[in-house]
Design an enzyme around this catalytic site. Structure first.
Site, PDB file in Angstrom:
ATOM      1  N   SER A 155       0.822  -1.212   0.000  1.00 29.88           N
ATOM      2  CA  SER A 155       0.000   0.000   0.000  1.00 29.88           C
ATOM      3  C   SER A 155       0.857   1.263   0.000  1.00 29.88           C
ATOM      4  O   SER A 155       0.372   2.329  -0.334  1.00 29.88           O
ATOM      5  CB  SER A 155      -0.942   0.006   1.210  1.00 29.88           C
ATOM      6  N   HIS A 178      10.269  -0.763   1.834  1.00 26.56           N
ATOM      7  CA  HIS A 178      10.367  -0.657   3.286  1.00 26.56           C
ATOM      8  C   HIS A 178      10.184  -2.055   3.876  1.00 26.56           C
ATOM      9  O   HIS A 178       9.696  -2.956   3.213  1.00 26.56           O
ATOM     10  CB  HIS A 178       9.347   0.331   3.859  1.00 26.56           C
TER      11      HIS A 178
END
Length: 117
Positions: free
Chosen positions: A98, A103
């Site tokens: 999303s 990350h």
């Protein structure tokens, strides 16, 4: 990029036979990998044991991922996740991504299940 090579000089006869069955073919001539393993050329060795050598080819993306993983480990230590933790990278719609940049999620503090998801 991380490069990996099997150190055949440290393998038992049984392990060498198993490698042959798997289709591993060696010419007998020194390769860049064998030269790194026998230390005739320098390399950034990341991990070494009786069968494996893992080394960096100096690639920027490898350095970035290595930094992310080491930082995630520090975060896990700061959060006292001494019983273990899971690192997750989501990619694409089916991976539930999303936030559209690289990350790592550091998940812990509870018993994880397998398979995830």
């Amino acid at each position: 990029m991380v490069c990996w090579d099997i150190n055949e000089s440290r393998m038992s006869a049984t392990e060498k036979k198993q490698m042959k069955k798997l289709g591993s073919k060696r010419s007998g001539k020194p390769t860049i990998f064998s030269k790194i393993v026998n230390k005739s050329i320098p390399a950034d060795i990341i991990y070494e044991d009786e069968l494996n050598y893992i080394f960096s080819d100096g690639n920027f993306l490898f350095q970035l991922l290595r930094h992310l993983l080491l930082t995630a480990k520090k975060v896990a230590e700061q959060e006292n996740l001494s019983n273990g933790y899971r690192l997750v990278i989501n990619d694409g719609p089916d991976g539930a991504q999303s936030v559209h940049h690289l990350h790592i999620h550091v998940m812990g503090g509870r018993q994880m299940n397998w398979p995830p998801g």
